[in-house]
Design an enzyme around this catalytic site. Structure first.
Site, PDB file in Angstrom:
ATOM      1  N   VAL A  82       0.856  -1.187   0.000  1.00 18.88           N
ATOM      2  CA  VAL A  82       0.000   0.000   0.000  1.00 18.88           C
ATOM      3  C   VAL A  82       0.894   1.241   0.000  1.00 18.88           C
ATOM      4  O   VAL A  82       1.743   1.394   0.877  1.00 18.88           O
ATOM      5  CB  VAL A  82      -0.888   0.013   1.261  1.00 18.88           C
ATOM      6  CG1 VAL A  82      -1.704   1.305   1.320  1.00 18.88           C
ATOM      7  CG2 VAL A  82      -1.798  -1.206   1.292  1.00 18.88           C
ATOM      8  N   LEU A  94      -5.503   6.956  -0.219  1.00 12.83           N
ATOM      9  CA  LEU A  94      -5.548   5.695   0.537  1.00 12.83           C
ATOM     10  C   LEU A  94      -6.999   5.305   0.820  1.00 12.83           C
ATOM     11  O   LEU A  94      -7.392   4.159   0.641  1.00 12.83           O
ATOM     12  CB  LEU A  94      -4.776   5.834   1.855  1.00 12.83           C
ATOM     13  CG  LEU A  94      -4.939   4.626   2.800  1.00 12.83           C
ATOM     14  CD1 LEU A  94      -4.320   3.372   2.203  1.00 12.83           C
ATOM     15  CD2 LEU A  94      -4.341   4.917   4.164  1.00 12.83           C
ATOM     16  N   SER A 118       2.744  -0.493   8.539  1.00 14.89           N
ATOM     17  CA  SER A 118       3.998   0.256   8.660  1.00 14.89           C
ATOM     18  C   SER A 118       3.931   1.206   9.851  1.00 14.89           C
ATOM     19  O   SER A 118       4.931   1.493  10.483  1.00 14.89           O
ATOM     20  CB  SER A 118       4.268   1.052   7.383  1.00 14.89           C
ATOM     21  OG  SER A 118       3.240   1.992   7.174  1.00 14.89           O
ATOM     22  N   TYR A 123      -4.608   1.994   9.996  1.00 12.66           N
ATOM     23  CA  TYR A 123      -5.641   1.090   9.495  1.00 12.66           C
ATOM     24  C   TYR A 123      -6.859   0.868  10.389  1.00 12.66           C
ATOM     25  O   TYR A 123      -7.833   0.272   9.946  1.00 12.66           O
ATOM     26  CB  TYR A 123      -5.008  -0.265   9.142  1.00 12.66           C
ATOM     27  CG  TYR A 123      -4.082  -0.146   7.952  1.00 12.66           C
ATOM     28  CD1 TYR A 123      -4.601  -0.082   6.663  1.00 12.66           C
ATOM     29  CD2 TYR A 123      -2.704  -0.072   8.106  1.00 12.66           C
ATOM     30  CE1 TYR A 123      -3.771   0.040   5.556  1.00 12.66           C
ATOM     31  CE2 TYR A 123      -1.858   0.047   7.008  1.00 12.66           C
ATOM     32  CZ  TYR A 123      -2.398   0.114   5.745  1.00 12.66           C
ATOM     33  OH  TYR A 123      -1.575   0.238   4.658  1.00 12.66           O
ATOM     34  N   PHE A 405       4.097  -9.718   5.263  1.00  9.83           N
ATOM     35  CA  PHE A 405       3.730  -9.684   3.843  1.00  9.83           C
ATOM     36  C   PHE A 405       3.271  -8.294   3.505  1.00  9.83           C
ATOM     37  O   PHE A 405       2.825  -7.935   2.556  1.00  9.83           O
ATOM     38  CB  PHE A 405       2.661 -10.761   3.520  1.00  9.83           C
ATOM     39  CG  PHE A 405       1.430 -10.690   4.389  1.00  9.83           C
ATOM     40  CD1 PHE A 405       0.420  -9.783   4.111  1.00  9.83           C
ATOM     41  CD2 PHE A 405       1.283 -11.530   5.494  1.00  9.83           C
ATOM     42  CE1 PHE A 405      -0.727  -9.700   4.906  1.00  9.83           C
ATOM     43  CE2 PHE A 405       0.134 -11.464   6.295  1.00  9.83           C
ATOM     44  CZ  PHE A 405      -0.867 -10.558   5.993  1.00  9.83           C
TER      45      PHE A 405
HETATM   46  C1  LIG Z   1       0.191   5.829   4.625  1.00 13.68           C
HETATM   47  C2  LIG Z   1      -0.250   6.365   3.252  1.00 13.68           C
HETATM   48  C3  LIG Z   1      -0.606   5.171   2.368  1.00 13.68           C
HETATM   49  C4  LIG Z   1      -1.469   7.259   3.468  1.00 13.68           C
HETATM   50  O1  LIG Z   1      -2.012   7.627   2.218  1.00 13.68           O
HETATM   51  P1  LIG Z   1      -2.862   8.979   2.029  1.00 13.68           P
HETATM   52  O2  LIG Z   1      -3.414   8.960   0.646  1.00 13.68           O
HETATM   53  O3  LIG Z   1      -2.037  10.134   2.446  1.00 13.68           O
HETATM   54  O4  LIG Z   1      -4.041   8.777   3.073  1.00 13.68           O
HETATM   55  P2  LIG Z   1      -5.501   9.463   2.988  1.00 13.68           P
HETATM   56  O5  LIG Z   1      -5.346  10.872   2.548  1.00 13.68           O
HETATM   57  O6  LIG Z   1      -6.437   8.632   2.210  1.00 13.68           O
HETATM   58  O7  LIG Z   1      -5.878   9.414   4.517  1.00 13.68           O
HETATM   59  C5  LIG Z   1      -6.915   8.631   5.032  1.00 13.68           C
HETATM   60  C6  LIG Z   1      -6.942   8.856   6.525  1.00 13.68           C
HETATM   61  O8  LIG Z   1      -5.800   8.231   7.097  1.00 13.68           O
HETATM   62  C7  LIG Z   1      -5.040   9.202   7.848  1.00 13.68           C
HETATM   63  N1  LIG Z   1      -3.630   8.853   7.657  1.00 13.68           N
HETATM   64  C8  LIG Z   1      -3.018   8.613   6.507  1.00 13.68           C
HETATM   65  N2  LIG Z   1      -1.730   8.282   6.722  1.00 13.68           N
HETATM   66  C9  LIG Z   1      -1.545   8.306   8.045  1.00 13.68           C
HETATM   67  C10 LIG Z   1      -0.430   8.066   8.888  1.00 13.68           C
HETATM   68  N3  LIG Z   1       0.759   7.704   8.369  1.00 13.68           N
HETATM   69  N4  LIG Z   1      -0.601   8.177  10.204  1.00 13.68           N
HETATM   70  C11 LIG Z   1      -1.808   8.525  10.717  1.00 13.68           C
HETATM   71  N5  LIG Z   1      -2.911   8.779   9.968  1.00 13.68           N
HETATM   72  C12 LIG Z   1      -2.766   8.652   8.639  1.00 13.68           C
HETATM   73  C13 LIG Z   1      -5.406  10.523   7.236  1.00 13.68           C
HETATM   74  O9  LIG Z   1      -5.169  11.559   8.132  1.00 13.68           O
HETATM   75  C14 LIG Z   1      -6.873  10.311   6.937  1.00 13.68           C
HETATM   76  O10 LIG Z   1      -7.583  10.457   8.157  1.00 13.68           O
HETATM   77  P3  LIG Z   1      -9.170  10.715   8.235  1.00 13.68           P
HETATM   78  O11 LIG Z   1      -9.817   9.387   7.970  1.00 13.68           O
HETATM   79  O12 LIG Z   1      -9.370  11.162   9.635  1.00 13.68           O
HETATM   80  O13 LIG Z   1      -9.473  11.732   7.186  1.00 13.68           O
HETATM   81  C15 LIG Z   1       0.876   7.197   2.601  1.00 13.68           C
HETATM   82  O14 LIG Z   1       1.236   8.227   3.484  1.00 13.68           O
HETATM   83  C16 LIG Z   1       2.108   6.414   2.227  1.00 13.68           C
HETATM   84  O15 LIG Z   1       2.197   5.926   1.112  1.00 13.68           O
HETATM   85  N6  LIG Z   1       3.075   6.277   3.189  1.00 13.68           N
HETATM   86  C17 LIG Z   1       4.339   5.601   2.951  1.00 13.68           C
HETATM   87  C18 LIG Z   1       4.162   4.105   2.704  1.00 13.68           C
HETATM   88  C19 LIG Z   1       3.349   3.425   3.777  1.00 13.68           C
HETATM   89  O16 LIG Z   1       3.499   3.632   4.965  1.00 13.68           O
HETATM   90  N7  LIG Z   1       2.433   2.542   3.326  1.00 13.68           N
HETATM   91  C20 LIG Z   1       1.628   1.720   4.191  1.00 13.68           C
HETATM   92  C21 LIG Z   1       2.217   0.350   4.173  1.00 13.68           C
HETATM   93  S1  LIG Z   1       1.435  -0.725   5.354  1.00 13.68           S
END
Ligand SMILES: CC(C)(COP(=O)(O)OP(=O)(O)OC[C@H]1O[C@@H](n2cnc3c(N)ncnc32)[C@H](O)[C@@H]1OP(=O)(O)O)[C@@H](O)C(=O)NCCC(=O)NCCS
Length: 405
Positions: A82, A94, A118, A123, A405
């Site tokens: 993701v 996301l 991560s 989640y 995974f």
């Molecule tokens: C984590 C990640 C996927 C989030 O994607 P994003 O498109 O910025 O997330 P969204 O804008 O859809 O956010 C959805 C919600 O999650 C929250 N959120 C997103 N990333 C977050 C984080 N790292 N920590 C806490 N909250 C987070 C947002 O604030 C938002 O909250 P809401 O429901 O209250 O509005 C992105 O930051 C990323 O690619 N990070 C690096 C790789 C990674 O960690 N991937 C996950 C692997 S398990």
């Protein structure tokens, strides 16, 4: 917010670019050959890509594998790779991908989804709950004695990958029969991911070694490990890095570990993803010395509450009415009557009220509702209901997922 379109990848080129959404954070580059190999484990159509103006700005995948739960195996969407481009973070990408991901798993009748997070803050909002704990250990070579010195049992041989491919999977699947949280690896998974050993994955250590324990001539356990040799002030400061040490029976697992702990010419042994009830806690004379650092392990999401609850078994008779809140997957909302191992919709008054993520935490039997209630996550609507629910949901051994995974 902009208009994102999220859809499954149509071909390998899209797949490669969608996987790069997270790959970029690991410093990777597009690589058609790697994508081709990875697609043998993660089917192209199970990789969702988020698009904006003709560009892929995010990706999220689902490994289709069975996972062990109390009493058997359940089809699981293994949420994976993701990632969202740094240019598009916090704009709902996301959220849109999780919508598509969980809708897809639901349509495919996969009762549960699971992941390694991560960061633990991401989640819960999508209905995943911590279902297992896992820990890292670093055992100094001078503290490897067992409480009771054992006679060595069986014999250990270093085997080649071909023999490992033939003998290790049955042992892994044996573990799945004793522990919830083990996913079943496909032959390609074993070949391309578990046994493959590309130098860029070695992180400064040597190649993977494959050790097989046989007792009475039958495979009983195995270890995958690496040597990381170093010297400081004239003595070895090297490590044995255990990638995985697996045996269905605890005595065989202790035997595999005896081998790993006794390797000469090292300062210590490291391992991660060790469950909190691992035999090492009880066979090592100085378990404190392994400096166990525990954190969240596997997270579980009940995609279909009724199907998921009906697919696991329960150690005792009894019935329970759960009032489930599920804002992200509203098809699960409402009251469920659990009796004789089957969950069905009901109008009866509820014993407990909880979020789907909390039920996900309790599902594998590793985290008790009484524990979850300590965090204010369970509302007991009838006195004694939490204790009754814990009687139903408990499982003898803590869930163990030995691979991220
Ligand atoms: C984590 C990640 C996927 C989030 O994607 P994003 O498109 O910025 O997330 P969204 O804008 O859809 O956010 C959805 C919600 O999650 C929250 N959120 C997103 N990333 C977050 C984080 N790292 N920590 C806490 N909250 C987070 C947002 O604030 C938002 O909250 P809401 O429901 O209250 O509005 C992105 O930051 C990323 O690619 N990070 C690096 C790789 C990674 O960690 N991937 C996950 C692997 S398990």
């Amino acid at each position: 917010m902009t208009d994102f379109v999220v859809r499954p990848c149509a071909d390998l080129a899209e797949f490669d670019r969608a996987v790069m959404s997270i790959g970029q954070y690991f410093g990777q580059e597009l690589d058609a050959e790697r994508a081709e190999r990875f697609a043998r484990i993660l089917p192209v159509e199970r990789m969702h890509a988020a698009w904006e103006d003709g560009e892929i700005v995010g990706g999220a995948g689902a490994f289709p594998f069975p996972m062990s739960v109390p009493g058997g195996l359940v089809d699981c969407a293994g949420t994976t790779v993701v990632g969202v481009a740094p240019t598009h973070r916090r704009r709902g990408v996301l959220r849109a991908m999780m919508r598509a991901h969980l809708d897809d798993a639901h349509e495919r009748s996969e009762p549960i989804a699971a992941l390694w997070a991560s960061e633990e803050t991401i989640y819960g909002r999508f209905g995943y709950g911590i279902a297992a704990y896992a820990g890292e250990v670093t055992i100094p070579r001078e503290h490897v004695d067992y409480v009771v010195a054992r006679e060595r049992v069986g014999r250990i041989r270093i085997v080649e990958p071909d023999e490992a491919l033939e003998k290790f999977p049955a042992l892994w699947e044996g573990l799945a029969r004793t522990r919830p949280g083990v996913f079943i690896r496909s032959p390609d998974w074993w070949d391309l991911r578990t046994l493959a050993d590309p130098p860029e994955r070695r992180r400064g250590a040597g190649p993977k070694r494959f050790a097989l324990l046989e007792i009475d001539g039958e495979p009983a356990g195995y270890a995958l490990y690496r040597h990381k040799m170093e010297w400081r002030e004239g003595v070895s400061s090297g490590e044995v890095r255990v990638v995985e040490a697996i045996a269905p029976e605890p005595a065989a697992l202790a035997e595999v570990w005896r081998y790993l702990l006794d390797v000469d010419w090292i300062a210590g042994i490291t391992s991660s993803l060790v469950p909190p009830d691992h035999p090492l806690f009880f066979v090592l004379a100085k378990a404190r010395r392994m400096r166990y650092r525990m954190g969240d392990g596997l997270w579980v999401r009940l995609v279909d509450v009724g199907a998921a609850l009906s697919r696991r078994t329960y150690p005792e008779d009894g019935e329970l009415v759960l009032d489930v809140r599920d804002a992200f997957c509203p098809w699960n909302e409402g009251r469920w009557h659990l009796a004789d191992g089957v969950a069905a919709r009901t109008d009866a008054s509820a014993d407990l009220a909880l979020d789907a993520s909390t039920l996900g935490s309790a599902y594998l039997g590793g985290i008790r509702l009484a524990q979850l209630a300590q965090g204010g996550l369970v509302e007991e609507l009838r006195p004694g209901a939490i204790e009754r629910a814990d009687g139903l949901f408990r499982h003898g051994l803590h869930p163990w997922c030995p691979e991220i995974f």
